[in-house]
Write an enzyme that holds these catalytic residues in place. Structure first.
Site, PDB file in Angstrom:
ATOM      1  N   HIS A   1     -14.351  37.242   9.910  1.00 48.39           N
ATOM      2  CA  HIS A   1     -13.153  37.872  10.470  1.00 48.39           C
ATOM      3  C   HIS A   1     -12.417  38.706   9.427  1.00 48.39           C
ATOM      4  CE1 HIS A   1     -13.059  35.922  14.420  1.00 48.39           C
ATOM      5  NE2 HIS A   1     -13.684  34.932  13.796  1.00 48.39           N
TER       6      HIS A   1
ATOM      7  N   ALA B   1     -29.207  19.230   0.950  1.00 47.22           N
ATOM      8  CA  ALA B   1     -28.408  18.851   2.114  1.00 47.22           C
ATOM      9  C   ALA B   1     -26.917  18.993   1.821  1.00 47.22           C
ATOM     10  CB  ALA B   1     -28.722  17.417   2.517  1.00 47.22           C
TER      11      ALA B   1
ATOM     12  N   THR C   1     -22.480  30.555  -0.221  1.00 47.67           N
ATOM     13  CA  THR C   1     -21.595  31.709  -0.076  1.00 47.67           C
ATOM     14  C   THR C   1     -22.054  32.902  -0.886  1.00 47.67           C
ATOM     15  OG1 THR C   1     -20.175  30.977  -1.886  1.00 47.67           O
ATOM     16  CG2 THR C   1     -19.610  30.187   0.324  1.00 47.67           C
ATOM     17  N   LYS C   2     -23.042  32.711  -1.761  1.00 47.98           N
ATOM     18  CA  LYS C   2     -23.533  33.770  -2.647  1.00 47.98           C
ATOM     19  C   LYS C   2     -25.051  33.795  -2.610  1.00 47.98           C
ATOM     20  CE  LYS C   2     -19.678  33.019  -5.754  1.00 47.98           C
ATOM     21  NZ  LYS C   2     -19.251  32.469  -7.026  1.00 47.98           N
TER      22      LYS C   2
END
Length: 162
Positions: free
Chosen positions: A90, A137, A142-143
């Site tokens: 978003h 797990a 995020t990168k």
């Protein structure tokens, strides 16, 4: 929706096929019980991009594949149970307007060949996971992950060669 040979959709899988580039499943693909594949945002708007999943790959039970941005999964990739992929984010910079009204952006997600993605892994928009990598797990990705890596920390502090 295009399926190769021997594609299996287990019970209660929810597959939405309306998208710009389609859903393409290679040969010997398994989509586990209760998996949701949704190429469109909950909030309507434009059609999503779609999904491409290579030969001999599988998504474990109760996974979520939000492919409004293009998701490409290579060959021989294994996803454990309850993994989530979110190929959009978003826009929320304008504090004078609602977040919902500002729309989304989509970079897409790529998981290259021969990866093992452990259970409860979350992969966010814009990420590429390199060939032959293992994601432990519960990891939040995020990168980008270099090829041949093992990532086991939720904050990706521990990245090492395979």
């Amino acid at each position: 929706i295009v399926c190769g040979k021997n594609v299996k959709f287990e019970d209660y899988a929810e597959i939405h096929g309306l998208c710009e580039e389609g859903l393409n499943f290679g040969n010997n693909v398994t989509i586990g019980r209760g998996v949701m594949i949704r190429p469109r945002s909950y909030y309507g708007g434009d059609l999503g991009k779609g999904l491409e999943i290579g030969d001999n790959s599988s998504i474990g039970p109760y996974g979520y594949v939000g492919c409004s941005g293009k998701i490409k999964i290579g060959k021989n990739v294994m996803f454990g149970p309850k993994c989530s992929l979110f190929a959009e984010n978003h826009i929320f910079n304008d504090v004078e307007n609602t977040i919902k009204s500002q729309g989304v952006y989509q970079k897409g997600i790529i998981v290259e060949d021969d990866c093992w993605i452990g259970s409860n892994v979350i992969i966010l928009d814009g990420v590429t996971i390199g060939k032959g990598s293992v994601i432990g797990a519960g990891t939040l990705v995020t990168k980008d992950i270099p090829a041949g890596s093992i990532v086991v920390d939720k904050r990706q502090k521990s990245v090492k060669d395979r």
